[in-house]
Design a protein around this motif. Structure first.
Motif: not given
Length: 332
Positions: A55-61, A73-75, A111-116, A314-315
């Protein structure tokens, strides 16, 4: 290699051992699995790729960690990599976020959230020095201080990373959060001459609203019950469910899904969160088999589905202990 003079179990050469005194399997055993069993057709055949939900992680959150008093929170970032956020602190556990790890083992899913896109990280927790858990390029890209087992601080600092090393049951603080290194049944090696020269383990992360346990790599062992006794009321236990086949070899160092759920019950934790599956092909089982076995075992044990979670890559899962039993973390 230095001989460590402290209370950790070790052999006469100063090499670390497990709580029961056991050491890792020898090279001959590894070669039997990796070479001989393949040549003789004894290894189970499974595709190198597998179906894993993302899933697309909520990066703003994720950009702002929860404040003190808010749920943790655990991602899941894939494999054993997690972003753990609580009490204003963001921690990375075992971050391995590149397209491939040492030896050319390629990711099955990104990865669920890319490094950048990671938020600012306060500390990186490394359970042991195997390449799928200690990925040096990822650690350097993030740049945050590292907390790891005994013997790793000098190695990390020589590579430009500030580090704190801990023995089993020892703690440090990252902001308002207490981090404790706890035993696992595993081993360590980075090269041909450093087997068990550094300590392996898991982490217990304690904040105002939640206690989170990450086991690192571990076979099933009696230590899970002791961890649960020392840290009653673990809110989320992050436990590995993959890299177990063939059992005669892999279960000396990893758990299968059924053992992982037994470890969860030994810990007395409120929620089970699966990890160490679906990202890298490290053993002979299909990449997408472990969650099916977890679900079958959950049903057999009569555990409610809300207590056994297999996240998508990504969840994000929010965890918090019930208000009636919340107490601030106190020094041990």
């Amino acid at each position: 290699m230095p001989v460590f003079a402290f209370e950790q179990p070790h052999d006469r050469a100063g090499r670390f051992v497990n709580l029961d005194g056991s050491r890792p399997v020898g090279l001959a055993t590894v070669l039997r699995w990796a070479v001989w069993d393949r040549l003789t057709g004894k290894r189970r055949r499974a595709p190198e790729r597998g179906s894993v939900l993302t899933v697309a992680a909520d990066r703003a959150r994720l950009a702002r960690p929860p404040a003190e008093g808010e749920p943790a929170r655990l991602t899941w970032l894939g494999h054993a990599s997690f972003l753990v956020q609580l009490d204003g602190v963001s921690l990375l556990v075992d971050p391995a976020l590149r397209p491939a790890i040492f030896g050319g083992i390629v990711r099955n899913v990104p990865p669920g959230v890319p490094l950048e896109d990671l938020p600012p990280i306060d500390a990186q927790l490394v359970t042991h020095n195997h390449y799928d858990h200690l990925d040096l390029p990822t650690l350097r890209s993030v740049g945050a201080p590292v907390v790891a087992g005994l013997g790793l601080a000098r190695w990390l600092e020589a590579r430009g990373l500030p580090a704190t090393e801990l023995g089993w049951w020892r703690s440090t603080r990252v902001g308002a959060v207490r981090v404790t290194f706890v035993p696992a049944h595993h081993w360590s090696r980075r090269g041909p001459l450093d087997t068990n020269a550094t300590l392996w383990g898991g982490f217990v992360v304690e904040g105002s609203t939640a206690t989170v346990y990450h086991s690192g790599d571990s076979a099933y062992f009696a230590g899970f019950r002791e961890i649960g006794e020392r840290f009653p009321g673990i809110d989320a236990a992050l436990l590995p469910i993959g890299a177990y086949d063939p059992g005669w070899f892999m279960l000396r160092q990893h758990m299968d899904p059924e053992q992982a759920l037994q470890a969860f019950e030994d810990l007395g934790a409120r929620a089970f969160v699966a990890m160490h599956w679906g990202t890298f092909k490290l053993a002979d089982e299909p990449l997408d088999e472990p969650p099916r076995r977890v679900e079958a075992e959950r049903v057999r044990r009569g555990l409610p589905p809300e207590r056994v979670r297999v996240l998508a890559v990504g969840e994000t899962l929010e965890v918090a202990r019930p208000l009636a039993v919340r107490e601030p973390a106190t020094p041990r």
